[in-house]
Motif scaffolding. Structure first.
Motif, PDB file in Angstrom:
ATOM      1  N   LEU A 690       0.843  -1.206   0.000  1.00  0.00           N
ATOM      2  CA  LEU A 690       0.000   0.000   0.000  1.00  0.00           C
ATOM      3  C   LEU A 690       0.878   1.255   0.000  1.00  0.00           C
ATOM      4  O   LEU A 690       0.620   2.210  -0.739  1.00  0.00           O
ATOM      5  CB  LEU A 690      -0.943  -0.011   1.216  1.00  0.00           C
ATOM      6  N   MET A 691       1.939   1.211   0.805  1.00  0.00           N
ATOM      7  CA  MET A 691       2.851   2.367   0.821  1.00  0.00           C
ATOM      8  C   MET A 691       3.482   2.538  -0.562  1.00  0.00           C
ATOM      9  O   MET A 691       3.579   3.661  -1.076  1.00  0.00           O
ATOM     10  CB  MET A 691       3.932   2.140   1.886  1.00  0.00           C
ATOM     11  N   GLY A 692       3.841   1.421  -1.173  1.00  0.00           N
ATOM     12  CA  GLY A 692       4.453   1.484  -2.499  1.00  0.00           C
ATOM     13  C   GLY A 692       3.494   2.043  -3.546  1.00  0.00           C
ATOM     14  O   GLY A 692       3.909   2.671  -4.518  1.00  0.00           O
ATOM     15  N   LEU A 693       2.202   1.818  -3.353  1.00  0.00           N
ATOM     16  CA  LEU A 693       1.216   2.334  -4.310  1.00  0.00           C
ATOM     17  C   LEU A 693       0.949   3.820  -4.091  1.00  0.00           C
ATOM     18  O   LEU A 693       0.278   4.464  -4.897  1.00  0.00           O
ATOM     19  CB  LEU A 693      -0.110   1.559  -4.166  1.00  0.00           C
ATOM     20  N   GLY A 694       1.422   4.332  -2.950  1.00  0.00           N
ATOM     21  CA  GLY A 694       1.270   5.764  -2.705  1.00  0.00           C
ATOM     22  C   GLY A 694       0.351   6.114  -1.532  1.00  0.00           C
ATOM     23  O   GLY A 694       0.128   7.285  -1.270  1.00  0.00           O
ATOM     24  N   TYR A 695      -0.181   5.119  -0.848  1.00  0.00           N
ATOM     25  CA  TYR A 695      -1.059   5.420   0.300  1.00  0.00           C
ATOM     26  C   TYR A 695      -0.198   5.816   1.503  1.00  0.00           C
ATOM     27  O   TYR A 695       0.728   5.084   1.855  1.00  0.00           O
ATOM     28  CB  TYR A 695      -1.926   4.202   0.642  1.00  0.00           C
ATOM     29  N   ASP A 696      -0.541   6.951   2.124  1.00  0.00           N
ATOM     30  CA  ASP A 696       0.256   7.335   3.287  1.00  0.00           C
ATOM     31  C   ASP A 696      -0.597   7.514   4.546  1.00  0.00           C
ATOM     32  O   ASP A 696      -0.151   8.033   5.555  1.00  0.00           O
ATOM     33  CB  ASP A 696       1.095   8.592   2.990  1.00  0.00           C
ATOM     34  N   HIS A 697      -1.851   7.069   4.498  1.00  0.00           N
ATOM     35  CA  HIS A 697      -2.709   7.038   5.687  1.00  0.00           C
ATOM     36  C   HIS A 697      -3.297   5.627   5.769  1.00  0.00           C
ATOM     37  O   HIS A 697      -4.073   5.236   4.883  1.00  0.00           O
ATOM     38  CB  HIS A 697      -3.862   8.038   5.584  1.00  0.00           C
ATOM     39  N   LEU A 698      -2.938   4.900   6.791  1.00  0.00           N
ATOM     40  CA  LEU A 698      -3.445   3.532   6.935  1.00  0.00           C
ATOM     41  C   LEU A 698      -4.153   3.401   8.276  1.00  0.00           C
ATOM     42  O   LEU A 698      -3.655   3.885   9.299  1.00  0.00           O
ATOM     43  CB  LEU A 698      -2.281   2.523   6.869  1.00  0.00           C
ATOM     44  N   SER A 699      -5.293   2.705   8.265  1.00  0.00           N
ATOM     45  CA  SER A 699      -6.041   2.528   9.513  1.00  0.00           C
ATOM     46  C   SER A 699      -6.244   1.040   9.767  1.00  0.00           C
ATOM     47  O   SER A 699      -6.650   0.302   8.870  1.00  0.00           O
ATOM     48  CB  SER A 699      -7.384   3.251   9.411  1.00  0.00           C
ATOM     49  N   MET A 700      -5.976   0.603  10.999  1.00  0.00           N
ATOM     50  CA  MET A 700      -5.949  -0.852  11.269  1.00  0.00           C
ATOM     51  C   MET A 700      -6.350  -1.124  12.713  1.00  0.00           C
ATOM     52  O   MET A 700      -6.520  -0.173  13.494  1.00  0.00           O
ATOM     53  CB  MET A 700      -4.525  -1.352  11.047  1.00  0.00           C
ATOM     54  N   SER A 701      -6.424  -2.414  13.085  1.00  0.00           N
ATOM     55  CA  SER A 701      -6.755  -2.714  14.471  1.00  0.00           C
ATOM     56  C   SER A 701      -5.550  -2.362  15.340  1.00  0.00           C
ATOM     57  O   SER A 701      -4.397  -2.437  14.892  1.00  0.00           O
ATOM     58  CB  SER A 701      -7.141  -4.176  14.629  1.00  0.00           C
ATOM     59  N   ALA A 702      -5.847  -1.984  16.586  1.00  0.00           N
ATOM     60  CA  ALA A 702      -4.786  -1.511  17.482  1.00  0.00           C
ATOM     61  C   ALA A 702      -3.678  -2.549  17.612  1.00  0.00           C
ATOM     62  O   ALA A 702      -2.502  -2.203  17.733  1.00  0.00           O
ATOM     63  CB  ALA A 702      -5.382  -1.209  18.848  1.00  0.00           C
ATOM     64  N   ASN A 703      -4.058  -3.823  17.551  1.00  0.00           N
ATOM     65  CA  ASN A 703      -3.061  -4.865  17.747  1.00  0.00           C
ATOM     66  C   ASN A 703      -2.060  -4.987  16.620  1.00  0.00           C
ATOM     67  O   ASN A 703      -1.011  -5.583  16.802  1.00  0.00           O
ATOM     68  CB  ASN A 703      -3.758  -6.200  17.951  1.00  0.00           C
ATOM     69  N   SER A 704      -2.415  -4.504  15.445  1.00  0.00           N
ATOM     70  CA  SER A 704      -1.484  -4.620  14.325  1.00  0.00           C
ATOM     71  C   SER A 704      -0.565  -3.407  14.242  1.00  0.00           C
ATOM     72  O   SER A 704       0.433  -3.437  13.535  1.00  0.00           O
ATOM     73  CB  SER A 704      -2.249  -4.676  13.001  1.00  0.00           C
ATOM     74  N   LEU A 705      -0.955  -2.328  14.926  1.00  0.00           N
ATOM     75  CA  LEU A 705      -0.302  -1.049  14.644  1.00  0.00           C
ATOM     76  C   LEU A 705       1.222  -1.062  14.833  1.00  0.00           C
ATOM     77  O   LEU A 705       1.968  -0.629  13.953  1.00  0.00           O
ATOM     78  CB  LEU A 705      -0.951   0.050  15.491  1.00  0.00           C
TER      79      LEU A 705
END
Ligand code: PEP
Ligand code: MG
Length: 775
Positions: A690-705
């Motif tokens: 996702l970062m490589g595709l250009g996304y710079d805002h990611l939202s995830m479960s607290a446990n993965s952060l």
């Protein structure tokens, strides 16, 4: 024959034990085929023989005593060839073996059909006739169909140990049993089962025994009286609307509940030690089966009435149930089709595992499991869940294994893995207060997904920079009716306050699909393509407006609210929703005097139609967020909730990656901020893409952060871009996964996405390993 088959399948489905299944099969198949004998032989792993487990036509004393070695007799031959054997003169065949104790001498013709599950021969169904004739090909086809239906039930029994118990005639040599499911939230959980049974479902009543017989009888009588009152009221209410014969049916039902009828039968079973609910469901299911078999169509239809009556009484029994059993210290929640509402009745701090027979790793229960950091296994389709209450289980959320009756060595192996995970989590804590910056200096904003109250504490521990997705439907699940505007305001305020001044993205109610509220059931043939998300909100503006007003009121003085709309599939849908939000803002600010700022409004991109209209959507809103869970299901035409197709569901599929690329390019073109809030963002390998595709805002479960933060701060954006470029050219998801794990194979990265090795050789007995191979 088709009618007989339907009948047999129905009966087998309502049987509550393997013994019952086999008895039904031999009886019904013999009668449908008008054969002299019908028997079932099953393979007993412990002594590697085929054992006669049930028969209609041979002597009953021979059950459990006739045991054939692997290639012995005609039974052994059918198993070895894995195909039916149809003989006119079985006794003349060179493989024929005669067992005197069965009394089979008068029978000449023989039809043996293998019972095969997942390519393994579990047993043989045999028909025998006195006359010397080959069975007709239609007859053979019928038996093949029955065997195919039976194989699932037998495989299930094999995995649970019920088969060994039956085969060894009570000399139960208990061994470990392993059930395979879909890994849905990583980690190892060891605890005792608390069952969540769906209400008023006769077939899924857990097997329980009465601890206090008089009290059980009392509870049962109260439930009967309530059901009788219902019948009387119903009958009164329908007077004049139904014919006198139809009204008379209610009297019959009331009488059926009396002591000399169903009521009496159940009380006898309770006196024998069964709990009221188990006794009631067994008795009702037995009568339903009897009615279903009746020749008279009118009487056959009464099966549905008896079933309804059964569910009504069961409903009362469940309502009056006082669970006197103390809850275990470490809870594993087990159920057939768990949803977040199951969490309402247990202390969440004691929850160490979740297992659901239905669903898949992208079902909402799985997402909630991940949010809580509780090891979760979905789609454990062979788990005999109704028999699991109180048992100790090991849940391996990495592999999807669920183990009961684990050996000591196995338990040790899992405890070791658990310790390794704890060490990793502790080590990652050093990243808590550091922003996520790649080695080549690019910042990535990491947000979290929330929904439960407990998420707040977890999120604050992981130092998220805000909430990228607050699933408002989750607090709705925890109640018995829609929360009022004031109640919602209070719930939302808690979230907004906890994260202020950081942004909190609140998604409006996204029910439907696999998320049905207990008090707003939606029955649809095709729920994921049906009444979901924004479609429901627009059809029920009163529910939508209350929610928007509550969000706005909760944000007063904080001003960190962002409102997000789910399942947008057309521009008019978005316009209508935004008009309603404007109206709520106007009312609150201009008419009611609230001191508010209008929040940022965003739309989710999670439907293929929206992918092609990102520009039109992006021009209307302040931000976009990609829901890769739904986007993957809709792009790949794979139901995210169906365990059968779970291995086809892959967010790294090049089609999904290409859609993600198109979304970000279109969003950039109209200058609209875009994030990803699907589960993909929380997977350390996918986050790199996702970062490589250009996304710079990611939202995830607290446990993965912290795992994702650790990964992204060790992989340069340049490397991620080159990986994304290569991935976009690949033809399948497997190759993309391989590309990522090869490129990111340094030990300090591997530990972020692969669990510590389990020492299988040292930890597992042969029987479990072989079971693993079989499944
Ligand atoms: C998604 O679809 O990716 C998403 C974030 O929403 P949900 O999983 O709640 O449907
Ligand atoms: Mg979604």
């Amino acid at each position: 024959m088709l009618a007989s088959l339907r009948n047999i399948v129905q009966e087998v489905n309502s049987a509550r034990s393997l013994g019952e299944v086999l008895t039904i099969i031999v009886k019904e198949v013999r009668s449908a085929m008008q054969a002299g004998v019908c028997s079932v032989y099953l393979f007993d792993e412990s002594d590697q023989r085929y054992v006669l487990m049930a028969t209609e036509g041979l002597r009953q004393e021979s059950i459990g005593n006739v045991r054939l070695a692997m290639r012995e007799g005609l039974v052994g031959l059918v198993a070895a060839r894995e195909e039916p054997l149809n003989l006119k003169d079985a006794d003349k065949h060179p493989s024929f073996a005669y067992f005197e104790e069965t009394g089979e001498s008068p029978f000449h013709s023989f039809l043996g059909v293998p019972i095969i599950h997942h390519r393994k021969v579990l047993g043989i169904l045999v028909l025998q006739q006195e006359t010397q004739r080959r069975f007709e090909s239609e007859e053979e086809a019928f038996v093949v169909t029955v065997c195919a239906q039976l194989s699932g039930a037998i495989a299930h029994a094999e995995a649970t140990g019920a088969l060994r118990q039956l085969a060894s005639a009570g000399g139960d040599r208990l061994r470990e049993a392993l059930f395979r499911g879909i890994p849905s939230s990583p980690g190892v959980g060891i605890g005792r089962v608390v069952l969540v049974a769906p209400t008023a479902d006769l077939k899924s009543v857990p097997e329980r025994f009465a601890t206090d017989i008089p009290a059980e009888i009392e509870v049962f009588r109260t439930a009967l009286e309530s059901a009788k009152d219902d019948m009387r009221n119903l009958s009164k209410g329908l007077e004049g609307k139904l014919s006198s014969e139809e009204i008379a049916l209610f009297d019959i039902y009331i009488r059926m509940l009396d002591d000399h009828s169903l009521g009496g039968e159940v009380i006898a079973a309770i006196v024998d030690g069964q709990a009221a609910q188990s006794a009631w469901s067994s008795v009702i299911l037995k009568h339903v089966r009897t009615f279903r078999k009746m020749d008279d169509p009118y009487l056959r239809e009464r099966a549905a009435d008896v079933n309804d009556l059964g569910r009504r009484v069961l409903g009362y029994l469940q309502r009056n149930e006082k669970n006197t059993q103390p809850l275990p210290r470490r809870i594993i929640l087990v159920g057939e089709d768990l949803s977040a509402s199951a969490l309402a009745d247990i202390p969440i701090d004691r929850l160490v595992g979740i297992v659901s027979v239905k669903g898949s790793s992208n079902s909402h229960m799985a997402i909630v499991g991940r949010a809580l950091g509780v090891p979760t296994v979905m789609g454990a389709v062979d788990l005999p869940w109704t028999e699991m209450e109180g048992r100790e289980l090991i849940i391996d959320g990495f592999s999807g294994d669920v183990i009961s009756r684990a050996t000591r060595r196995m338990r040790r192996a899992y405890l070791h893995r658990q310790r390794q995970e704890k060490l990793l989590a502790k080590d990652l804590e050093r990243l808590r207060d550091i922003l996520c910056v790649t080695p080549d200096g690019f910042s990535i904003t990491l947000w979290i997904n929330t929904g439960l109250r407990q998420d707040i504490a977890l999120a604050l521990k992981s130092s998220a920079e805000g909430v990228g997705l607050y699933r408002t439907e989750i607090p709705f699940f925890m109640r018995s009716s829609f929360p009022t505007e004031d109640e919602q305001t209070e719930i939302y305020r808690e979230q907004l306050q906890a994260f202020a001044p950081n942004p909190v993205t609140m998604r409006t109610l996204d029910i439907g699909g696999d998320k049905a509220l207990p008090y707003f059931p939606i029955e649809e043939e095709n729920p994921f393509l049906g009444w979901r998300g924004i479609r429901i909100s627009l059809d029920h503006p009163e529910i939508f407006l209350i929610q928007i007003r509550a969000m706005l009121r909760a944000s007063e003085g904080l001003n960190n609210l962002r409102i997000m709309l789910p399942m947008i599939s057309s521009v008019p849908e978005l316009d209508s929703a935004m008009e309603l939000i404007d109206r709520a803002c106007r009312e609150l600010i201009q008419e009611e005097g609230y001191n508010l700022e209008k929040p940022a409004i965003g739309a989710m991109i999670e439907v293929p139609a929206a992918v092609y209209q990102v520009k039109e959507i992006g021009r209307r809103v302040d931000f976009l967020s990609v829901g890769t869970n739904d986007l993957t299901q809709y792009l790949l035409a794979v139901d995210r909730n169906n365990p059968r197709v779970a291995d086809l569901y892959h967010s790294l599929h090049p089609a999904v990656l290409r859609a993600l690329k198109s979304i970000i390019e279109q969003a950039d073109a109209v200058n609209c901020q875009v994030s990803v809030c699907g589960e993909m963002a929380g997977d350390p390998l996918s986050a790199v893409i996702l970062m490589g595709l250009g996304y710079d805002h990611l939202s995830m479960s607290a446990n993965s952060l912290l795992k994702v933060k650790s990964m992204l701060s060790q992989v340069s954006k340049a490397e991620a871009q080159s990986l994304a470029k290569r991935a976009l050219r690949m033809s399948d998801a497997g190759s993309v996964s391989q590309l990522l794990s090869d490129a990111l194979s340094r030990p300090e990265l591997v530990k972020l996405y692969r669990p510590a090795e389990l020492d299988e050789k040292a930890g597992f007995s042969d029987s479990l390993t072989s079971l693993k191979l079989v499944k």
